[in-house]
Every structure is written in C-alpha cells, then in structure tokens.
Design a protein around this motif. Structure first.
Motif, mmCIF file in Angstrom:
data_model
loop_
_atom_site.group_PDB
_atom_site.id
_atom_site.type_symbol
_atom_site.label_atom_id
_atom_site.label_comp_id
_atom_site.label_asym_id
_atom_site.label_seq_id
_atom_site.Cartn_x
_atom_site.Cartn_y
_atom_site.Cartn_z
ATOM 1 N N GLY A 1 -13.757 36.519 -33.865
ATOM 2 C CA GLY A 1 -13.422 36.632 -32.572
ATOM 3 C C GLY A 1 -14.113 35.299 -31.992
ATOM 4 N N ALA A 2 -15.302 34.846 -32.376
ATOM 5 C CA ALA A 2 -15.891 33.824 -31.996
ATOM 6 C C ALA A 2 -15.145 32.690 -31.958
ATOM 7 C CB ALA A 2 -17.332 33.575 -32.675
ATOM 8 N N GLN A 3 -14.366 32.255 -33.117
ATOM 9 C CA GLN A 3 -13.309 31.143 -33.207
ATOM 10 C C GLN A 3 -12.198 31.187 -32.573
ATOM 11 O OE1 GLN A 3 -12.537 31.227 -37.767
ATOM 12 N NE2 GLN A 3 -14.616 31.679 -38.079
ATOM 13 N N VAL B 1 5.700 32.130 -29.421
ATOM 14 C CA VAL B 1 4.932 32.529 -30.500
ATOM 15 C C VAL B 1 4.635 31.517 -31.430
ATOM 16 C CG1 VAL B 1 4.113 34.166 -32.015
ATOM 17 C CG2 VAL B 1 5.486 34.912 -30.135
ATOM 18 N N ARG B 2 3.434 31.049 -31.537
ATOM 19 C CA ARG B 2 2.926 30.107 -32.512
ATOM 20 C C ARG B 2 2.901 30.449 -33.884
ATOM 21 N NH1 ARG B 2 -2.500 28.479 -30.453
ATOM 22 N NH2 ARG B 2 -2.487 30.518 -30.683
ATOM 23 N N GLY B 3 3.787 30.855 -34.560
ATOM 24 C CA GLY B 3 3.691 31.100 -36.164
ATOM 25 C C GLY B 3 3.301 32.512 -36.337
ATOM 26 N N GLY B 4 2.104 32.967 -35.884
ATOM 27 C CA GLY B 4 1.914 34.271 -36.171
ATOM 28 C C GLY B 4 2.276 35.277 -35.526
ATOM 29 N N LYS B 5 1.827 36.703 -35.153
ATOM 30 C CA LYS B 5 2.529 37.475 -34.483
ATOM 31 C C LYS B 5 2.217 37.615 -32.956
ATOM 32 C CE LYS B 5 2.094 40.884 -38.379
ATOM 33 N NZ LYS B 5 1.426 42.261 -38.745
ATOM 34 N N ALA B 6 3.094 38.061 -32.223
ATOM 35 C CA ALA B 6 3.089 37.960 -30.822
ATOM 36 C C ALA B 6 1.925 38.700 -30.333
ATOM 37 C CB ALA B 6 4.134 38.475 -30.086
ATOM 38 N N HIS B 7 1.485 39.822 -30.961
ATOM 39 C CA HIS B 7 0.391 40.763 -30.589
ATOM 40 C C HIS B 7 -1.033 39.872 -30.292
ATOM 41 C CE1 HIS B 7 -1.724 44.401 -30.087
ATOM 42 N NE2 HIS B 7 -2.532 44.351 -31.191
ATOM 43 N N MET C 1 -7.814 43.644 -20.581
ATOM 44 C CA MET C 1 -7.205 44.250 -21.798
ATOM 45 C C MET C 1 -6.088 43.244 -22.339
ATOM 46 S SD MET C 1 -6.258 47.939 -20.315
ATOM 47 C CE MET C 1 -5.561 48.704 -21.835
ATOM 48 N N LEU C 2 -6.171 42.813 -23.500
ATOM 49 C CA LEU C 2 -5.246 41.759 -24.214
ATOM 50 C C LEU C 2 -4.485 42.668 -25.104
ATOM 51 C CD1 LEU C 2 -7.380 38.556 -24.429
ATOM 52 C CD2 LEU C 2 -6.127 39.486 -22.483
ATOM 53 N N SER C 3 -3.343 42.949 -24.857
ATOM 54 C CA SER C 3 -2.336 43.793 -25.601
ATOM 55 C C SER C 3 -3.084 45.166 -26.102
ATOM 56 C CB SER C 3 -1.866 43.236 -26.997
ATOM 57 O OG SER C 3 -1.269 42.047 -26.529
ATOM 58 N N GLY C 4 -3.775 45.815 -25.046
ATOM 59 C CA GLY C 4 -4.595 46.779 -25.286
ATOM 60 C C GLY C 4 -4.461 48.045 -25.578
ATOM 61 N N GLY C 5 -3.628 48.126 -26.848
ATOM 62 C CA GLY C 5 -3.378 49.648 -27.291
ATOM 63 C C GLY C 5 -2.343 50.249 -26.790
ATOM 64 N N GLU D 1 -1.208 36.545 -29.188
ATOM 65 C CA GLU D 1 -1.057 35.235 -28.349
ATOM 66 C C GLU D 1 -2.128 35.711 -27.322
ATOM 67 O OE1 GLU D 1 1.413 32.403 -28.336
ATOM 68 O OE2 GLU D 1 0.622 33.118 -30.139
ATOM 69 N N GLY D 2 -2.194 36.485 -26.626
ATOM 70 C CA GLY D 2 -3.069 36.581 -25.180
ATOM 71 C C GLY D 2 -4.277 36.366 -25.635
ATOM 72 N N LEU D 3 -5.075 36.462 -26.803
ATOM 73 C CA LEU D 3 -6.270 36.183 -27.194
ATOM 74 C C LEU D 3 -6.370 34.683 -27.687
ATOM 75 C CD1 LEU D 3 -9.271 37.159 -27.788
ATOM 76 C CD2 LEU D 3 -8.119 37.831 -30.196
ATOM 77 N N SER D 4 -5.530 34.080 -28.159
ATOM 78 C CA SER D 4 -5.782 32.948 -29.040
ATOM 79 C C SER D 4 -4.884 31.850 -28.493
ATOM 80 C CB SER D 4 -5.492 32.989 -30.602
ATOM 81 O OG SER D 4 -3.932 33.390 -30.639
ATOM 82 N N ASN D 5 -4.043 31.989 -27.632
ATOM 83 C CA ASN D 5 -3.005 30.770 -27.338
ATOM 84 C C ASN D 5 -3.671 30.239 -26.015
ATOM 85 O OD1 ASN D 5 -1.156 29.079 -26.451
ATOM 86 N ND2 ASN D 5 0.677 30.290 -27.051
ATOM 87 N N SER D 6 -4.175 29.045 -26.072
ATOM 88 C CA SER D 6 -4.714 28.530 -24.785
ATOM 89 C C SER D 6 -3.845 28.133 -23.856
ATOM 90 C CB SER D 6 -5.775 27.196 -25.136
ATOM 91 O OG SER D 6 -4.779 26.010 -25.873
ATOM 92 N N ALA D 7 -2.659 28.010 -24.127
ATOM 93 C CA ALA D 7 -1.715 27.912 -22.893
ATOM 94 C C ALA D 7 -1.610 28.871 -21.862
ATOM 95 C CB ALA D 7 -0.105 27.938 -23.598
#
Length: 295
Positions: free
Chosen positions: A70-72, A262-268, A199-203, A270-276
């Motif tokens: 998560g820190a990355q 979506v950048r290569g991985g899964k859409a799930h 909540m980013l794609s929160g369950g 994206e809200g956490l890792s896509n700086s856009a």
C-alpha cells in the motif's frame, strides 16, 4: 509592494506544502503488543515532515494486501503529501467477506457479512467462520499502535487520537480503504462518528443472493456528507457498488464513477493507484471544495 510580498510568500508556502517530504515509520504489530502474533508484517506510518494539519487517516488494505504494498501506491502517499498522517494498518487480510459469506454460509445466516466485519474490526465473539483472536481485531491493533507512537514519538501528539479510556477518538480520525478495506471503513463509519470515510471500490456484502447486506441501510453514526466513494465503471461489480453507495445515502456529488482507460491491470484497483484521479482524491480528503470536471 507589501501586498505583493505577502502573495509571493503565500505562494511559496503552498508550493512547499505540496512538495513536503513524507517520512515513513515501520512498526511491527508484535512490537506494540506481544500477544499479537498473526499478520505481523509492519504497520506503515506516513508523516508529512512539515508537521501537516494533524489529520489522521486510518487506511486498510484490501484482500491479501500488505502495508508495504500500500505504501507504494499513489493514494496513501498523496494523502500524506496533503498533510495527513497516514497509518496503513497491518491486519488479517487473507480471508474476505466475499469468500466466506457465500453459499450455505449465507443461506444459514443472513447477517453473515455483518458478523464477519464486527469480529474482524472490533473482535466480537460468536462468529466461527474466521479464526481471528481478540488481539487480531483492527481496532485493537490500531489502538496499540497509537499508544506505541504516543510513547516513542512524544513530540508528535499522537494522544490527540485517543480518548482518556484508551479507545480511538473516532471524530478526529478519517477511515478509508480499498476493496475489503473499504468495506471495513464503511462499517466503522456506520457504527462510529468518524471525521470522514473514503471507500475505493469498497466491497459488496450480501445478505442473500443478489441482495445487498442489510447493514448498509441501518442508521449511520457518521453524517452522509462525510462519506466519499468510488468505483470504476468497468468493474464487474460496478452496478452493485453503485446500489450500495445509494443505500449508504452517500451524496451523489461524493461518488466518483471512474471512467478513464484502465492501465494494464484490473479496473478494481484504479481508484487507488491511478494518479489521474488526484483531483477526486483531494476532494475526498477535504483539500478541495469540489471536483473540477470528471473524476
């Protein structure tokens, strides 16, 4: 001339704040309480070296997530750069509601998802489908970490997040997470009056097949305007999450239906890792009055 100097000084402060160095502190759960033996990968604490505003974000990773992963990712780092103290909590993540509360387990117990989360978060007994011990509970680990930081980093005033009885001062704490962690954040916010919930794609808890969990519509201890949530429109469960967010009565303006490629991985993720989506992150963190344009 004085006004020009004042404006220049304000601009300098804003730039310095945005680019502040983030200090990382790793703390093993067992170092905060020797009875904690499971899921002992370090908690990660991110602190703005400039002092920040003192806002605290408890961040809970998703299923199989670990704090060092998560820190990355972009969102926790961004939150720290915005002046938050961020705790990426180490807890048991290798079982999820969506893997336990299905099939016969769901048919025999309509409250399976609620019981699961109550045990994992608060350590409540009476739910046998996961083997979590009381010291494994999210709240227990969180409190022990806050107490540890209070004693080892005395000049940072960590006791401001604890009540005199040792419980979390939830009204001073924002809670957030992705996937399973986002569901935990929502459950905490339902039961405790938190400063904000993200909540980013929160369950997607269920009480019966094709029926969202009953706990989503129960009264909330946290006011609706303090809730923020996203999902990506290409996620398989996007429609279910949209229904859940409506059931939680999250204001429509506080829900981000993410739709960038979506950048290569899964859409799930994206809200956490896509700086856009930084403009939406800033809005959800309370660092912007509104989102400019599409999230």
């Amino acid at each position: 001339m004085k006004m020009k100097k004042l404006i220049a000084g304000m601009a300098f402060m804003l730039v310095s704040y945005a680019q502040a160095e983030v200090v990382r502190v790793d703390v093993r759960p067992s170092a905060t309480a020797p009875e904690i033996k499971t899921a002992d990968s370090p908690h990660i604490v991110l602190i703005d070296s400039g002092g920040g505003a003192g806002d605290l974000l408890l961040w809970m990773p998703g299923t199989l997530g670990r704090p060092h992963l998560g820190a990355q990712l972009d969102f926790p780092q961004f939150a720290a750069q915005q002046g938050y103290r961020v705790i990426i909590l180490s807890y048991i993540t290798d079982q999820a509601v969506s893997g336990i509360c299905v099939g016969k387990n769901l048919r025999s117990n309509r409250s399976c998802a609620e019981d699961f989360r109550r045990k994992r978060i608060f350590g409540d007994e009476g739910f046998s489908l996961i083997a979590d011990q009381p010291q494994d509970a999210i709240q227990y680990r969180f409190v022990k970490l806050l107490q540890h930081l209070k004693e080892t980093r005395r000049d940072e005033n960590w006791d401001q997040y604890l009540n005199t009885d040792g419980s979390p001062r939830w009204e001073r704490i924002a809670v957030g997470g992705q996937s399973q962690g986002g569901g935990h954040a929502a459950f905490i916010a339902k039961t405790k009056p938190v400063a904000r919930v993200i909540m980013l794609s929160g369950g997607w808890d269920m009480s019966a097949p094709a029926e969202i969990a009953d706990w989503y519509v129960k009264p909330s201890a946290t006011q609706p305007e303090r809730w923020f949530a996203t999902y990506h429109v290409e996620e398989p469960t996007a429609n279910v999450m949209a229904e859940i967010y409506r059931a939680l009565q999250i204001p429509a303006a506080n829900v981000g239906a993410l739709d960038k490629p979506v950048r290569g991985g899964k859409a799930h993720g994206e809200g956490l890792s896509n700086s856009a989506y930084q403009s939406w992150w800033k809005f959800a963190l309370g660092r912007a009055a509104s989102v400019s344009g599409s999230p």
